[in-house]
Design a protein around this motif. Structure first.
Motif, PDB file in Angstrom:
ATOM      1  N   LEU A   1     -24.795  -0.791  27.987  1.00  0.00           N
ATOM      2  CA  LEU A   1     -25.733  -1.222  26.990  1.00  0.00           C
ATOM      3  C   LEU A   1     -25.735  -0.034  26.117  1.00  0.00           C
ATOM      4  O   LEU A   1     -26.977  -0.076  26.362  1.00  0.00           O
ATOM      5  CB  LEU A   1     -26.329  -1.974  28.317  1.00  0.00           C
ATOM      6  CG  LEU A   1     -26.250  -3.438  28.649  1.00  0.00           C
ATOM      7  CD1 LEU A   1     -27.339  -4.165  29.898  1.00  0.00           C
ATOM      8  CD2 LEU A   1     -26.021  -4.473  27.714  1.00  0.00           C
TER       9      LEU A   1
ATOM     10  N   THR B   1     -24.193 -10.485  26.067  1.00  0.00           N
ATOM     11  CA  THR B   1     -25.139  -9.137  25.437  1.00  0.00           C
ATOM     12  C   THR B   1     -26.088  -8.445  26.423  1.00  0.00           C
ATOM     13  O   THR B   1     -26.579  -7.966  26.586  1.00  0.00           O
ATOM     14  CB  THR B   1     -25.679  -9.447  24.510  1.00  0.00           C
ATOM     15  OG1 THR B   1     -26.134 -10.741  24.296  1.00  0.00           O
ATOM     16  CG2 THR B   1     -24.427  -9.616  23.578  1.00  0.00           C
TER      17      THR B   1
ATOM     18  N   THR C   1     -23.756  -6.484  28.576  1.00  0.00           N
ATOM     19  CA  THR C   1     -22.247  -5.703  27.991  1.00  0.00           C
ATOM     20  C   THR C   1     -22.941  -5.502  26.271  1.00  0.00           C
ATOM     21  O   THR C   1     -22.900  -6.807  25.836  1.00  0.00           O
ATOM     22  CB  THR C   1     -21.580  -5.392  27.733  1.00  0.00           C
ATOM     23  OG1 THR C   1     -20.613  -4.263  27.460  1.00  0.00           O
ATOM     24  CG2 THR C   1     -20.238  -6.677  27.935  1.00  0.00           C
ATOM     25  N   ASN C   2     -22.413  -4.425  25.420  1.00  0.00           N
ATOM     26  CA  ASN C   2     -22.662  -4.751  23.831  1.00  0.00           C
ATOM     27  C   ASN C   2     -21.017  -4.909  23.222  1.00  0.00           C
ATOM     28  O   ASN C   2     -20.171  -5.132  25.090  1.00  0.00           O
ATOM     29  CB  ASN C   2     -22.722  -3.004  23.334  1.00  0.00           C
ATOM     30  CG  ASN C   2     -24.468  -2.528  24.017  1.00  0.00           C
ATOM     31  OD1 ASN C   2     -25.371  -3.726  24.861  1.00  0.00           O
ATOM     32  ND2 ASN C   2     -23.922  -1.480  23.719  1.00  0.00           N
TER      33      ASN C   2
ATOM     34  N   VAL D   1     -26.181  -1.253  20.518  1.00  0.00           N
ATOM     35  CA  VAL D   1     -26.965  -1.939  21.327  1.00  0.00           C
ATOM     36  C   VAL D   1     -27.083  -2.822  19.212  1.00  0.00           C
ATOM     37  O   VAL D   1     -27.507  -2.937  18.444  1.00  0.00           O
ATOM     38  CB  VAL D   1     -28.856  -2.008  21.661  1.00  0.00           C
ATOM     39  CG1 VAL D   1     -29.328  -3.037  22.026  1.00  0.00           C
ATOM     40  CG2 VAL D   1     -28.108  -1.179  22.638  1.00  0.00           C
TER      41      VAL D   1
END
Length: 747
Positions: free
Chosen positions: A91, A620, A623-624, A676
């Protein structure tokens, strides 16, 4: 592309409108047939890498001890693909790549293409975007140059990047990072703001060059150019000159003004650049009384393409002033002419095509290839060229419940056309004459390509819309596909052809309208090719339908690119690694492989690696968005499976599907995680496979307009936080990836 996750579409989001209310047979009438296919497991996985074999050791055969020993030639060690360590989920507001690789920002929103255009301040005061990089970098292709600057397909240290600039980050009407104080969020919009926002859309070509180990753009290169929604573009193919594309700008119906919302790309076998116009409809408005003013079948067409009467536009550009360049965003019938030559009632019919451009030659007119149909185009992937055979162009329509298409050329491939004297004339030869097909998939793992032509009795008999001619069929390809009962899919995004075996892969990003118990015209039950309907939790929020998407692949039947039948299976199902393996994580993904909402997809022509990029909103919180590397097998290398769903009536809905061979740690792993709020998109490589270019789109897109003056409240500050450029406002950008040891990417 460039849309909030499909699972939470707001009333004002115009990028992902579900306008398919047709009642096609789909799979619902055949689900219970549960047909089985023989020999599904026949065949074995293939690898994309080719081992280089050395000479065999030999010894001369003579008499007695006179034999001469020959020293064996060493066998080179085959390159091991996917040897890197998987990148963990993240992230962080950075670009993460494997150890041993370096990723560097190269070309970002606002970067100057001309020496006379000042460096980008990135504070909202910048102008002259006709000579700057556009916004929302998307699909992209690399074109080699020789050291002297001549076109050279093998040029690996100097070349051109041609790319799409899809959209711009906005919250309410205004593209807030482009304007000092975020811009005007009420109507009318100021002309200066509108002009800037229009200019950041379209295409760009920028020269890039490697010096030592570093890549940089070449400012003021003669090749550098921008194409915007105001650039003159020709219509080519069957729609050219048709009454459906007559406008005040082009009373003869032979050209359009510009291209917009360009998403995926393609690179033709003759070296041109192809760009797909995707979510173009939302930029236009219609009055609340336009249906009565029209009083004809154009109302049906406009509704099917997401512009019902009273629809507002994404940015309000039609309010920028009295100039014709603003009027063109209003689709209402306001003129007195019978053919639309005094207004823009037909303007929408000039949008939604594959656009072809010669990246090397600014003097050649850009063309929209209407023979390939009009819909929300993503990428355009060519079949593997074979001399004497027709070419196919594979495409998808990126919206919920839309279709998969292919175009088959009339002309057969000639080897001389790989290096033609005139790339656009070669495009005329292959892309202006042929047949457009739409896919209909069956529950037994087979499918048909159905031609969209006036000769098709289903199109002739379609009662919802009366087609006049082939041009009408192509302009209204969605309606024609409805008429023939094509299969509604979970948002077909990018597609790519495996160079090892010619099989075609399509990403199906997600679909919130899959449900076991449909209650509306836009809701669909799960079917064999779109078999999942489940709930995925994002924190405390329930996401229903097919939140994580999947990748489907086709194998053409007899006739190669011109085949009218195919077989299919699901290559991979997106899912969280911890999800139920019997209903959701059907590909048994691990923590080093799990992903959600596949979007960009491309096979490396150099290594054979299949690169998978995500545009996600479902995962999200963990995780991105990311990019994965895969070594795929082939259609039929897995097994048949049955998913069982409890219906509202207390019964059981059994859905058969076909799942590709489960990936291993050696055949699928995460290669990159982005900053992000970003989408990972666009991918191209130098011909030696040692440099990769990808795009980081809309980092920090969830930043609120109210926070535009406070960088500490930006959800991302990339790429400024990586040392690139002025200011702290996030910017879409191209990055360049190299391997520190000089090896090929993905090894």
């Amino acid at each position: 592309m460039n849309k909030p996750n499909d699972l939470a579409i707001s009333a004002t989001d115009l990028n992902d409108i579900d306008s398919n209310a047709s009642h096609d047979n789909h799979f619902n009438s055949i689900l219970n047939a549960r047909l089985s296919r023989r020999n599904w497991l026949r065949g074995s996985a293939v690898t994309a890498a080719t081992a280089v074999m050395g000479s065999m050791g030999l010894s001369a055969c003579g008499g007695g001890s006179d034999a001469i020993a020959v020293t064996p030639t060493p066998t080179p060690t085959p390159e091991k693909l996917l040897a890197f360590t998987a990148v963990p989920k993240s992230l962080a507001d950075v670009v993460s790549v494997p150890a041993g690789y370096t990723a560097t920002a190269l070309y970002a929103l606002g970067d100057s293409l001309r020496a006379a255009t000042p460096a980008y301040k990135n504070d909202g005061s910048d102008t002259d975007f006709d000579n700057r990089a556009g916004d929302h970098h998307d699909g992209m292709e690399y074109y080699g140059l020789s050291a002297a600057g001549a076109p050279l397909a093998s040029g690996a240290e100097r070349g051109l990047l041609a790319m799409n600039h899809e959209a711009t980050t906005d919250e309410t009407l205004s593209s807030h990072f482009l304007h000092v104080n975020g811009g005007t969020t009420s109507l009318p919009r100021p002309a200066a703001e509108v002009d800037k926002e229009v200019a950041v859309h379209g295409l760009s070509v920028v020269e890039v060059k490697k010096t030592g180990s570093a890549w940089a753009t070449v400012n003021d290169s003669a090749f550098n150019r921008r194409v915007t929604p105001l650039t003159d573009i020709e219509l080519a193919g069957p729609v050219r000159g048709n009454a459906l594309v007559v406008t005040k700008y082009s009373p003869t119906g032979t050209k359009t003004r510009g291209t917009i919302n360009n998403c995926g790309t393609g690179k033709s076998p003759w070296g041109s650049y192809l760009s797909g116009e995707e979510n173009w409809a939302g930029y236009f408005t219609r009055s609340s009384t336009d249906n009565a003013a029209r009083g004809d079948k154009s109302v049906v067409s406009l509704n099917r393409y997401g512009r019902s009467q009273g629809a507002g536009s994404r940015h309000g550009w039609e309010t920028g002033g009295s100039d014709d360049k603003y009027a063109r965003w209003n689709l209402s019938k306001i003129g007195a002419s019978s053919n639309g030559s005094d207004d823009y009632r037909n303007e929408l019919n000039g949008m939604g095509y594959i656009v072809e451009m010669d990246p090397y030659d600014k003097t050649r007119a850009i063309r929209k290839r209407t023979a390939l149909g009009r819909y929300a185009h993503e990428s355009a992937a060519f079949s593997v060229p074979a001399v004497g055979q027709q070419l196919a162009v594979y495409m998808g329509d990126d919206s919920r419940n839309e279709y998969i298409y292919k175009f088959v050329t009339t002309a057969v491939w000639a080897a001389a056309d790989a290096n033609p004297a005139d790339r656009m004339a070669t495009g005329d030869k292959y892309l202006d004459s042929g047949k457009l097909y739409v896919a209909k998939l069956a529950a037994d793992g087979t499918g048909q390509w159905i031609e969209l032509a006036m000769s098709n009795a289903l199109i002739q008999a379609y009662s919802a819309y009366k087609f006049a001619d082939l041009a009408d069929v192509l302009v209204n390809a969605r309606l024609a596909a409805d008429a023939v009962g094509a299969t509604k899919m979970d948002r077909p995004e990018w597609c790519s052809v495996n160079p090892a075996n010619g099989e075609i892969y399509y990403t199906l990003t997600n679909n919130s309208n899959r449900t076991v118990n449909p209650s509306g015209s836009s809701q669909l039950a799960p079917d064999s090719a779109n078999p999942r309907a489940y709930t995925d939790m994002k924190g405390s929020s329930a996401q229903n339908g097919n939140p994580n998407g999947h990748i489907i692949r086709f194998k053409e039947g007899t006739g190669a690119a011109a085949a009218t039948s195919f077989t299919w299976d699901v290559y991979l199902f997106g899912a969280e690694s911890g999800a139920d393996a019997s209903k959701i994580n059907l590909s048994n993904l691990t923590a080093e492989q799990d992903f959600s909402s596949p979007d960009g997809l491309a096979f490396s022509p150099y290594t054979g690696i299949c690169w998978i990029q995500t545009d996600d909103g479902a995962y999200t919180d963990v995780t991105n968005c990311m990019m994965l590397a895969a070594i795929p097998g082939k259609v039929g290398d897995g097994a048949k499976s049955t998913l069982n769903y409890a219906t509202a009536a207390g019964g059981n809905l059994a859905v058969d599907t076909f799942i590709g061979k489960k990936p291993t740690a050696d055949t699928l792993k995460r290669f990159l995680v982005g900053p992000v709020g970003s989408e990972i998109t666009g991918i191209s490589e130098t011909p030696d496979g040692k440099t990769m270019f990808i795009n980081i789109q809309h980092p920090g897109e969830n930043t609120k307009l109210a926070n535009i003056g406070d960088p500490s409240k930006y959800t991302s500050q990339w790429p400024a936080n990586a040392g690139y450029g002025a200011g702290k406002r996030p910017r879409s950008a191209t990055i360049v990836i190299t391997k520190n040891d000089g090896g090929r990417i993905g090894s």
